[in-house]
Design an enzyme around this catalytic site. Structure first.
Site, PDB file in Angstrom:
ATOM      1  CD  GLU A  98      -3.179   0.416   0.191  1.00  0.00           C
ATOM      2  OE1 GLU A  98      -2.650   1.239  -0.578  1.00  0.00           O
ATOM      3  OE2 GLU A  98      -4.406   0.342   0.339  1.00  0.00           O
ATOM      4  CG  ASP A  99      -0.754   4.739  -1.836  1.00  0.00           C
ATOM      5  OD1 ASP A  99      -1.555   4.033  -1.185  1.00  0.00           O
ATOM      6  OD2 ASP A  99      -1.145   5.628  -2.618  1.00  0.00           O
ATOM      7  CG  ASP A 102      -6.349   8.528   5.770  1.00  0.00           C
ATOM      8  OD1 ASP A 102      -6.484   8.876   6.955  1.00  0.00           O
ATOM      9  OD2 ASP A 102      -6.559   9.306   4.824  1.00  0.00           O
ATOM     10  CG  PHE A 151      -4.535  15.979   0.717  1.00  0.00           C
ATOM     11  CD1 PHE A 151      -5.759  15.334   0.862  1.00  0.00           C
ATOM     12  CD2 PHE A 151      -3.867  15.873  -0.501  1.00  0.00           C
ATOM     13  CE1 PHE A 151      -6.301  14.607  -0.193  1.00  0.00           C
ATOM     14  CE2 PHE A 151      -4.402  15.150  -1.549  1.00  0.00           C
ATOM     15  CZ  PHE A 151      -5.619  14.511  -1.402  1.00  0.00           C
ATOM     16  NE  ARG A 164      -2.980   8.141  -9.488  1.00  0.00           N
ATOM     17  CZ  ARG A 164      -3.699   7.800  -8.414  1.00  0.00           C
ATOM     18  NH1 ARG A 164      -3.092   7.486  -7.295  1.00  0.00           N
ATOM     19  NH2 ARG A 164      -5.020   7.785  -8.475  1.00  0.00           N
TER      20      ARG A 164
END
Ligand code: PRP
Length: 178
Positions: A98-99, A102, A151, A164
């Protein structure tokens, strides 16, 4: 109100160094196990691409895409698979890539879903852990960086599909000038 790139949180060299360390850990822990790395589309693609090149063991890669019922994962908390794996994971050593984690809802759902397919083992590697935001307790086996509740974009992470391709991770800031 528009947005603009803010300060760099994690420079490219810092990411590269940490990805090399994670690759060494995976190479050591999965030696002889022919693991299957499962990238969670789309954000994890950049990380996975670098991570596999930082390993020196035989491994395979596959991808899975997730969405959510009724708006965003964040609002509904209900996750669904929108594009499934192309291979069986039964008896395979699976590492979900996963990047960012959250609320934890996506990875929590994925772990439960993949576990029903009887893998030999199931672990998670996340580049970024936004741990302050966690709503669902979930074990992460390998973490690149713990980051504050901001963010962020770049290195696979997007804002409305963009950013990205940045080689670093930066904050996205509101631009009152539009
Ligand atoms: C991000 C990230 C995780 C999820 C984490 O994906 O890649 O899959 O959100 O959030 P959670 O812990 O609150 O569930 P995103 O929805 O941005 O999709 P993308 O990877 O296609 O950009």
């Amino acid at each position: 109100m528009g947005h603009r790139l803010g300060r760099v949180l994690i420079a490219h060299e810092e990411i590269a160094r940490r990805v090399r360390e994670l690759g060494l850990s995976l190479s050591r822990d999965y030696d002889g196990k022919n693991p299957l790395l499962v990238g969670v589309l789309k954000g994890a693609v950049v990380f996975l691409a670098d991570l596999v090149r930082a390993t020196d063991i035989p491994l395979a890669a596959d991808f899975i895409a997730v969405g959510s019922y009724g708006g965003t994962t964040r609002s509904s908390g209900v996750v669904k698979i929108t594009a499934d794996l192309s291979v069986s994971i039964e008896d395979r050593h699976v590492v979900v890539v996963e990047d960012v984690i959250d609320t934890g809802r996506t990875i929590s759902y994925l772990k439960r879903n993949l576990q029903t397919r009887r893998p030999a083992s199931l672990k998670v590697v996340a580049l970024l852990d936004k741990s302050e935001r966690r709503e669902v307790e979930v074990a992460l086996d390998y973490v690149g960086f713990t980051i504050p509740n901001e963010f962020v974009v770049g290195y696979g992470l997007d804002y409305q599909g963009f950013y990205r391709n940045l080689p670093y991770i930066a904050a996205l800031e509101e631009d009152s000038a539009g």
